[in-house]
Design an enzyme around this catalytic site. Structure first.
Site, PDB file in Angstrom:
ATOM      1  N   ASP A   7       0.871  -1.170   0.000  1.00 45.42           N
ATOM      2  CA  ASP A   7       0.000   0.000   0.000  1.00 45.42           C
ATOM      3  C   ASP A   7       0.912   1.226   0.000  1.00 45.42           C
ATOM      4  O   ASP A   7       2.125   1.112   0.223  1.00 45.42           O
ATOM      5  CB  ASP A   7      -0.881  -0.045   1.254  1.00 45.42           C
ATOM      6  CG  ASP A   7      -1.701   1.213   1.442  1.00 45.42           C
ATOM      7  OD1 ASP A   7      -2.383   1.628   0.490  1.00 45.42           O
ATOM      8  OD2 ASP A   7      -1.650   1.784   2.547  1.00 45.42           O
ATOM      9  N   ASP A   9      -0.184   5.213   1.020  1.00 42.70           N
ATOM     10  CA  ASP A   9      -0.427   6.166   2.106  1.00 42.70           C
ATOM     11  C   ASP A   9      -0.554   5.454   3.450  1.00 42.70           C
ATOM     12  O   ASP A   9      -1.361   4.529   3.598  1.00 42.70           O
ATOM     13  CB  ASP A   9      -1.719   6.952   1.834  1.00 42.70           C
ATOM     14  CG  ASP A   9      -1.639   7.751   0.555  1.00 42.70           C
ATOM     15  OD1 ASP A   9      -1.287   8.936   0.622  1.00 42.70           O
ATOM     16  OD2 ASP A   9      -1.932   7.182  -0.518  1.00 42.70           O
ATOM     17  N   ASP A 167      -1.372  -0.836   6.035  1.00 40.38           N
ATOM     18  CA  ASP A 167      -1.460  -0.250   7.369  1.00 40.38           C
ATOM     19  C   ASP A 167      -2.870  -0.173   7.917  1.00 40.38           C
ATOM     20  O   ASP A 167      -3.055   0.305   9.045  1.00 40.38           O
ATOM     21  CB  ASP A 167      -0.909   1.190   7.331  1.00 40.38           C
ATOM     22  CG  ASP A 167      -1.839   2.132   6.574  1.00 40.38           C
ATOM     23  OD1 ASP A 167      -2.362   3.078   7.199  1.00 40.38           O
ATOM     24  OD2 ASP A 167      -2.056   1.918   5.370  1.00 40.38           O
TER      25      ASP A 167
END
Length: 226
Positions: A7, A9, A167
């Site tokens: 991922d 961001d 995250d």
């Protein structure tokens, strides 16, 4: 070797300050005071349209469909003008990418951010050379947590075994739907406690990631039919 898909961001980069700045400029145009960084960060994760809808809901109490597209376009213009002015790689990211590449892993990106700006950010932060594939929220007609973007990333990296690193709850759900092992970076933009997010393992320091990848790949090899 195992492909490693990241991922963006909240995983590789702390982009919240630049996103916050773009939202502040948008709200200034509307004659409104800026939101605080923590509030804007809590809206990140499902792509720009959802980000803007959350901002509108917060500021106006509802989402006006007639204004939504204008808000999205104006925010993107502000954001795209300087996407790495305040954005930084998380500590240890560059070293982990170099090590994973040196160990023979193919590295890809799967994000809900548009592919072009994602590539520009990786270039601006001097890590684009490590990525063989970039799948954005506009690449396959679906966004995470739909598994289609992750499937596309695996295919772009040549197929075979892969691990997803993210995250957030959205990343965990996407990985489960795509049937990929999921490693959770705990210092990003997740909304819930680590224990409430499905993951194979977690880490707070990118220096640990290569060893975790090696361990996951070894377990997968042991479980594979002989």
């Amino acid at each position: 070797m195992t492909s490693i898909i990241f991922d963006l961001d909240g995983t590789l980069i702390d982009s919240a300050p630049d996103i916050h700045a773009g939202i502040a400029k948008l709200l200034q145009e509307e004659g409104l005071a800026p939101l605080d960084l923590a509030t804007v960060q809590s809206f990140i994760g499902n792509g720009v349209p959802v980000l803007i809808e959350r901002v509108m809901q917060h500021c106006f109490g509802s989402v006006d469909p007639a204004r939504r597209d204008s808000f999205i376009a104006r925010f993107m213009a502000h954001y795209n003008a300087a996407p790495t002015a305040l954005t930084r790689l998380y500590p240890g990211v560059k070293g982990a990418l170099v090590q994973l590449q040196d160990e023979g892993h193919a590295i890809g990106l799967c994000t809900n951010k548009p592919a072009a700006i994602s590539g520009a950010i990786l270039t601006g932060l001097d890590v684009a050379q490590h990525f063989r594939a970039i799948i954005g929220g506009d690449s396959v007609g679906a966004k995470k947590p739909d598994p289609a973007p992750l499937h596309a990333a695996v295919e772009a990296l040549g197929g075979g075994k892969a691990i997803y690193v993210g995250d957030s709850e959205i990343d965990a759900t996407a990985a489960a739907a795509a049937r990929l092992p999921f490693l959770l970076y705990t210092e990003g933009y997740r909304k819930r406690p680590v224990a409430e997010i499905a993951h194979l393992d977690s880490f707070a320091d990118f220096r640990r990631l290569p060893a975790l990848v090696t361990a996951v790949a070894a377990k997968a090899a042991e479980a594979a039919p002989q």
